[in-house]
Design a protein around this motif. Structure first.
Motif, mmCIF file in Angstrom:
data_model
loop_
_atom_site.group_PDB
_atom_site.id
_atom_site.type_symbol
_atom_site.label_atom_id
_atom_site.label_comp_id
_atom_site.label_asym_id
_atom_site.label_seq_id
_atom_site.Cartn_x
_atom_site.Cartn_y
_atom_site.Cartn_z
ATOM 1 N N ARG A 81 0.835 -1.196 0.000
ATOM 2 C CA ARG A 81 0.000 0.000 0.000
ATOM 3 C C ARG A 81 0.870 1.246 0.000
ATOM 4 N NH1 ARG A 81 -3.414 -1.800 5.196
ATOM 5 N NH2 ARG A 81 -1.251 -2.239 5.780
ATOM 6 N N PHE A 82 0.240 2.370 -0.316
ATOM 7 C CA PHE A 82 0.937 3.647 -0.382
ATOM 8 C C PHE A 82 0.317 4.600 0.631
ATOM 9 C CE2 PHE A 82 1.069 1.667 -4.541
ATOM 10 C CZ PHE A 82 2.414 1.747 -4.879
ATOM 11 N N TYR A 83 1.159 5.195 1.451
ATOM 12 C CA TYR A 83 0.728 6.179 2.444
ATOM 13 C C TYR A 83 1.465 7.494 2.203
ATOM 14 C CZ TYR A 83 -1.200 2.275 5.179
ATOM 15 O OH TYR A 83 -1.909 1.178 5.602
ATOM 16 N N ALA A 84 0.821 8.596 2.563
ATOM 17 C CA ALA A 84 1.492 9.901 2.552
ATOM 18 C C ALA A 84 1.660 10.376 3.983
ATOM 19 C CB ALA A 84 0.676 10.920 1.758
ATOM 20 N N LEU A 85 2.792 10.993 4.240
ATOM 21 C CA LEU A 85 3.100 11.546 5.568
ATOM 22 C C LEU A 85 3.540 12.988 5.372
ATOM 23 C CD1 LEU A 85 5.243 9.774 8.328
ATOM 24 C CD2 LEU A 85 5.320 12.230 7.957
ATOM 25 N N VAL A 86 2.866 13.910 6.039
ATOM 26 C CA VAL A 86 3.183 15.332 5.923
ATOM 27 C C VAL A 86 3.685 15.845 7.270
ATOM 28 C CG1 VAL A 86 2.282 17.634 5.411
ATOM 29 C CG2 VAL A 86 1.454 15.661 4.128
ATOM 30 N N PRO A 87 5.001 16.088 7.423
ATOM 31 C CA PRO A 87 5.497 16.715 8.649
ATOM 32 C C PRO A 87 5.041 18.166 8.693
ATOM 33 C CG PRO A 87 7.282 16.429 7.060
ATOM 34 C CD PRO A 87 6.072 15.770 6.467
ATOM 35 N N CYS A 88 4.343 18.527 9.748
ATOM 36 C CA CYS A 88 3.688 19.838 9.822
ATOM 37 C C CYS A 88 3.847 20.418 11.221
ATOM 38 C CB CYS A 88 2.213 19.669 9.455
ATOM 39 S SG CYS A 88 1.308 21.178 9.117
ATOM 40 N N ALA A 89 5.039 20.219 11.797
ATOM 41 C CA ALA A 89 5.272 20.654 13.174
ATOM 42 C C ALA A 89 6.214 21.839 13.268
ATOM 43 C CB ALA A 89 5.845 19.487 13.989
ATOM 44 N N GLY A 149 -1.637 0.365 11.355
ATOM 45 C CA GLY A 149 -1.786 -0.787 10.482
ATOM 46 C C GLY A 149 -0.885 -0.847 9.272
ATOM 47 N N ALA A 150 -0.047 0.165 9.045
ATOM 48 C CA ALA A 150 0.878 0.110 7.911
ATOM 49 C C ALA A 150 1.963 -0.923 8.194
ATOM 50 C CB ALA A 150 1.505 1.483 7.670
ATOM 51 N N HIS A 151 2.411 -1.601 7.136
ATOM 52 C CA HIS A 151 3.417 -2.645 7.261
ATOM 53 C C HIS A 151 4.789 -2.140 6.826
ATOM 54 C CE1 HIS A 151 -0.330 -5.245 6.615
ATOM 55 N NE2 HIS A 151 0.025 -5.411 7.876
ATOM 56 N N ALA A 152 5.816 -2.869 7.220
ATOM 57 C CA ALA A 152 7.187 -2.464 6.915
ATOM 58 C C ALA A 152 7.439 -2.370 5.419
ATOM 59 C CB ALA A 152 8.172 -3.431 7.561
ATOM 60 N N HIS A 153 6.748 -3.202 4.606
ATOM 61 C CA HIS A 153 6.992 -3.193 3.163
ATOM 62 C C HIS A 153 6.137 -2.164 2.430
ATOM 63 C CE1 HIS A 153 3.498 -5.900 3.506
ATOM 64 N NE2 HIS A 153 3.172 -5.426 2.327
ATOM 65 N N ASP A 154 5.239 -1.483 3.129
ATOM 66 C CA ASP A 154 4.419 -0.458 2.483
ATOM 67 C C ASP A 154 5.270 0.772 2.155
ATOM 68 O OD1 ASP A 154 2.011 -1.883 2.528
ATOM 69 O OD2 ASP A 154 1.501 -1.160 4.537
ATOM 70 N N TRP A 155 4.870 1.458 1.098
ATOM 71 C CA TRP A 155 5.562 2.684 0.699
ATOM 72 C C TRP A 155 5.005 3.884 1.459
ATOM 73 C CZ3 TRP A 155 9.834 2.526 -2.139
ATOM 74 C CH2 TRP A 155 10.040 1.480 -3.043
ATOM 75 N N VAL A 156 5.896 4.798 1.849
ATOM 76 C CA VAL A 156 5.495 6.054 2.484
ATOM 77 C C VAL A 156 6.054 7.207 1.660
ATOM 78 C CG1 VAL A 156 5.572 7.483 4.548
ATOM 79 C CG2 VAL A 156 5.455 4.993 4.761
ATOM 80 N N LEU A 157 5.188 8.130 1.278
ATOM 81 C CA LEU A 157 5.595 9.316 0.541
ATOM 82 C C LEU A 157 5.598 10.492 1.510
ATOM 83 C CD1 LEU A 157 4.013 7.358 -1.601
ATOM 84 C CD2 LEU A 157 4.178 9.363 -3.081
ATOM 85 N N VAL A 158 6.782 10.971 1.859
ATOM 86 C CA VAL A 158 6.917 12.089 2.793
ATOM 87 C C VAL A 158 6.937 13.381 1.980
ATOM 88 C CG1 VAL A 158 8.295 13.130 4.625
ATOM 89 C CG2 VAL A 158 8.243 10.630 4.368
ATOM 90 N N HIS A 159 6.036 14.302 2.317
ATOM 91 C CA HIS A 159 5.917 15.545 1.536
ATOM 92 C C HIS A 159 5.884 16.755 2.459
ATOM 93 C CE1 HIS A 159 5.063 18.067 -1.876
ATOM 94 N NE2 HIS A 159 4.015 18.576 -1.257
ATOM 95 N N ASP A 160 6.642 17.782 2.084
ATOM 96 C CA ASP A 160 6.685 19.018 2.867
ATOM 97 C C ASP A 160 5.323 19.707 2.862
ATOM 98 O OD1 ASP A 160 9.466 18.768 3.269
ATOM 99 O OD2 ASP A 160 9.895 19.775 1.365
ATOM 100 N N ALA A 161 4.876 20.125 4.028
ATOM 101 C CA ALA A 161 3.621 20.878 4.106
ATOM 102 C C ALA A 161 3.703 22.167 3.294
ATOM 103 C CB ALA A 161 3.303 21.197 5.568
ATOM 104 N N ALA A 162 4.906 22.745 3.183
ATOM 105 C CA ALA A 162 5.078 24.031 2.510
ATOM 106 C C ALA A 162 5.279 23.909 0.998
ATOM 107 C CB ALA A 162 6.256 24.782 3.123
ATOM 108 N N ARG A 163 5.280 22.701 0.450
ATOM 109 C CA ARG A 163 5.302 22.556 -1.010
ATOM 110 C C ARG A 163 3.853 22.456 -1.482
ATOM 111 N NH1 ARG A 163 10.511 21.849 -3.028
ATOM 112 N NH2 ARG A 163 11.985 21.186 -1.417
#
Length: 230
Positions: A8-16, A100-114
């Motif tokens: 699966r594909f997840y997105a993660l937005v660091p926004c701190a 529930g995300a697994h180790a083999h799942d993809w994570v797309l990290v994207h800047d909140a400011a882009r």
């Protein structure tokens, strides 16, 4: 033997972050922009990527205003941000695993400011990296002459051949990225550099100049104009 679950594909937005260089009265991700906010435009673009299983926004534990600035958001929210970007992303990966995300799942990290990113650029990154052994990132070849500076003066001209400007999203397997950040420490400035420190070579997927990070005061005017004329 049972088959492994589908990737699966997840997105993660660091926004701190606090946006110290932006010249805004508060965190730059909440600055008004073209009828919304900076992070509001970012999340809207990510929501347009149909292959994403879920989108996680990682906030500061002290952030009590996200819901006011992004009403009706359709994403997961975790107030577990750290003191640095790397710590915030690492905490976000832990949260994805808890959800529930697994180790083999993809994570797309994207800047909140882009905030000018487009769904089709993210889809292009997924298409390029989904079958890759390492993962990769959107980036641009450096076109300008580069100067090395000291005390406001040029001390050398840097050879730009083979130099690329990193952008986001940056796409890696959850397990690999967790391990890379754990070993790289809290001061790495992007996910690719943590993966590189493990002796791996992320793929460079050509992005676009429009996918810039809103950082300085003049950037807001340019981003507003581009968003309003799309």
């Amino acid at each position: 033997m049972p088959l492994p679950p589908a990737t699966r594909f997840y997105a993660l937005v660091p926004c701190a972050g606090v946006g110290e260089r932006a010249g805004t009265s508060g965190p730059k991700q909440y600055a008004p922009l073209a009828g919304s906010t900076v992070v509001g435009h970012t999340l809207k673009a990510l929501a347009g990527v149909r292959r994403l299983q879920a989108l996680l926004v990682v906030l500061s534990p002290l952030d009590g205003v996200f819901e006011n600035h992004v009403p009706g958001h359709a994403c997961w929210v975790a107030r577990c941000g750290g003191a640095t970007r790397a710590q915030t992303v690492a905490n976000g990966l832990d949260e994805l695993a808890r959800r529930g995300a697994h180790a083999h799942d993809w994570v797309l990290v994207h800047d909140a400011a882009r905030c000018l990113v487009r769904p089709e650029w993210i889809d292009a990154l997924i298409d390029a990296c989904a079958d890759d052994a390492v993962g990769g990132l959107l980036a641009l070849p450096v076109a300008d002459t580069l100067k090395d500076e000291r005390a406001g003066r040029v001390v050398a001209t840097v050879n730009r051949a083979g130099k690329w400007q990193a952008q986001t999203p940056q796409m890696f397997r959850l397990g690999r990225l967790r391990d890379a950040l754990r070993h790289a420490g809290p001061d790495v400035t992007d996910e690719a550099s943590a993966v590189e420190a493990q002796g791996l070579s992320p793929m460079l997927v050509r992005g676009t100049l429009e996918n810039f990070k809103v950082t300085f005061p003049d950037d807001f005017e340019l981003a507003d104009r581009l968003l309003r004329t799309r």
